[in-house]
Design a protein around this motif. Structure first.
Motif, PDB file in Angstrom:
ATOM      1  N   MET A 286      -1.294  29.022 -30.802  1.00  0.00           N
ATOM      2  CA  MET A 286      -1.779  27.798 -31.430  1.00  0.00           C
ATOM      3  C   MET A 286      -1.977  27.992 -32.934  1.00  0.00           C
ATOM      4  N   LEU A 287      -2.364  29.218 -33.332  1.00  0.00           N
ATOM      5  CA  LEU A 287      -2.629  29.479 -34.747  1.00  0.00           C
ATOM      6  C   LEU A 287      -1.362  29.560 -35.588  1.00  0.00           C
ATOM      7  N   ASN A 288      -0.256  30.016 -34.976  1.00  0.00           N
ATOM      8  CA  ASN A 288       0.970  30.185 -35.764  1.00  0.00           C
ATOM      9  C   ASN A 288       1.399  28.913 -36.500  1.00  0.00           C
ATOM     10  N   PRO A 289       1.424  27.738 -35.830  1.00  0.00           N
ATOM     11  CA  PRO A 289       1.769  26.522 -36.582  1.00  0.00           C
ATOM     12  C   PRO A 289       0.813  26.249 -37.739  1.00  0.00           C
TER      13      PRO A 289
ATOM     14  N   LEU B 151      -7.740  23.610 -22.171  1.00  0.00           N
ATOM     15  CA  LEU B 151      -6.690  22.590 -22.187  1.00  0.00           C
ATOM     16  C   LEU B 151      -6.320  22.135 -23.602  1.00  0.00           C
ATOM     17  N   PRO B 152      -7.287  21.848 -24.496  1.00  0.00           N
ATOM     18  CA  PRO B 152      -6.901  21.455 -25.864  1.00  0.00           C
ATOM     19  C   PRO B 152      -6.137  22.538 -26.610  1.00  0.00           C
ATOM     20  N   PHE B 153      -6.482  23.812 -26.360  1.00  0.00           N
ATOM     21  CA  PHE B 153      -5.751  24.902 -27.012  1.00  0.00           C
ATOM     22  C   PHE B 153      -4.286  24.897 -26.591  1.00  0.00           C
ATOM     23  N   TYR B 154      -4.066  24.746 -25.280  1.00  0.00           N
ATOM     24  CA  TYR B 154      -2.688  24.749 -24.776  1.00  0.00           C
ATOM     25  C   TYR B 154      -1.924  23.529 -25.284  1.00  0.00           C
ATOM     26  N   ALA B 155      -2.590  22.359 -25.276  1.00  0.00           N
ATOM     27  CA  ALA B 155      -1.942  21.138 -25.766  1.00  0.00           C
ATOM     28  C   ALA B 155      -1.591  21.262 -27.250  1.00  0.00           C
ATOM     29  N   CYS B 156      -2.507  21.829 -28.037  1.00  0.00           N
ATOM     30  CA  CYS B 156      -2.249  22.022 -29.471  1.00  0.00           C
ATOM     31  C   CYS B 156      -1.123  23.021 -29.710  1.00  0.00           C
ATOM     32  N   THR B 157      -1.033  24.036 -28.845  1.00  0.00           N
ATOM     33  CA  THR B 157       0.055  25.008 -28.945  1.00  0.00           C
ATOM     34  C   THR B 157       1.401  24.322 -28.774  1.00  0.00           C
TER      35      THR B 157
END
Length: 311
Positions: free
Chosen positions: A282-285, A32-38
């Motif tokens: 998520m890493l791109n930003p 969930l945090p990965f998706y939210a950060c994305t």
């Protein structure tokens, strides 16, 4: 042609991530945090680009497009995965399965095309700085962007049509966490040789052509950078390009692992696709903001204005 006429199945069951029974709650709070950060990271970049006139350039135009497609790409698979990790239904209707597969490959292929355009943009900026504004004017940028959408639609339509014109009349259990070609073809009640070969060739050709164009662009860029006399000039040029190269490696590694192996390992493919769907977008930003002063400055100004407005 109505695709439902080719199948007696009306729904599929997503078996999810292999060998994770009993770990669903832990995985939910992990993913969930990965998706939210994305969503938050890419939305922040998009808003910063739109709100800052200094970022209204071809490079940031394509980066804004990439942010939109990163959010869409993750949203094709992650919400359904998070819902069944919470204990909700693993069922997905036949129509939704078709839609999921189409948009997964549509958005995924557009990202490959965008990386190629971003490499061409850096090539034009570094190798032809005096003609850059002519080569990459706004009309050409919009035309190139629309072209990627059309190519992505054609690419995904071919793969989706080949997959779902096959009859599915046996098991409806998809050994994966979303509807994708390698997981669906074993369920077909007909010869899948053509679908395997065409999907392998289609993904392979798109990936290879994009990768070769990127390689050519960066070979020319490297030659031009090495001819720059000042150390500061070379450092700035390499800094601009390094973020893009890191993002390309993150994108093409999963493609090769999942789709360009004759006999892919299911567990390895699942792990790699989780990384591709959750971690990559998520890493791109982070990749583009941590190494880019202009984006960081725009984000600070945006945050400052937001705080002032709330105050």
């Amino acid at each position: 042609m109505d695709i439902k006429n080719h199948s007696v199945l009306t729904e599929f069951i997503l078996l999810g991530i292999p060998h994770t029974q009993g770990l669903e709650t832990m995985l939910f709070f992990l993913f969930l945090p990965f998706y939210a950060c994305t969503l938050l990271g890419n939305l922040s970049i998009l808003v910063a680009i739109i709100s800052s006139t200094r970022l209204h350039t071809p490079m940031y135009f394509f980066l804004g497009n990439l942010s939109v497609f990163d959010m869409g790409f993750s949203s094709v698979t992650c919400p359904k995965m998070l819902l069944y990790l919470l204990g909700l239904s693993r069922l997905i209707s036949y129509q939704n399965c078709v839609t999921q597969l189409f948009f997964f490959h549509f958005l995924g292929s557009i990202e490959c095309f965008l990386y190629t355009l971003m490499a061409y943009d850096r090539f034009a900026a570094i190798c032809y700085p005096l003609r850059y504004t002519i080569i990459m004017n706004s009309r050409i940028c919009v035309t190139l962007a629309v072209g990627t959408w059309l190519l992505g639609c054609i690419h995904s339509s071919v793969l989706t049509s080949l997959t779902f014109t096959l009859p599915y009349c046996g098991s409806n259990e998809v050994n994966h966490f979303f509807c994708d070609i390698p997981a669906l073809l074993p369920l077909a009640c007909a010869d899948t040789t053509l679908a395997h070969r065409v999907s392998f060739a289609n993904v392979g050709i798109v990936s290879l052509v994009c990768f070769l164009l990127i390689l050519v662009s960066y070979t020319r860029i490297t030659v031009s950078i090495l001819s720059i006399r000042t150390t500061e000039g070379r450092r700035r040029a390499f800094s601009t390009c390094s973020a893009h190269l890191i993002a390309i490696l993150c994108a093409y590694g999963p493609i090769i692992t999942v789709y360009l192996q004759p006999t892919p390992e299911p567990m390895l493919g699942t792990v790699v696709q989780i990384l591709m769907n959750l971690v990559g977008p998520m890493l791109n930003p982070l990749i583009y903001t941590l190494r880019n002063k202009e984006v960081k400055t725009a984000l600070r100004k945006l945050l400052h204005r937001t705080v002032e407005a709330d105050g």
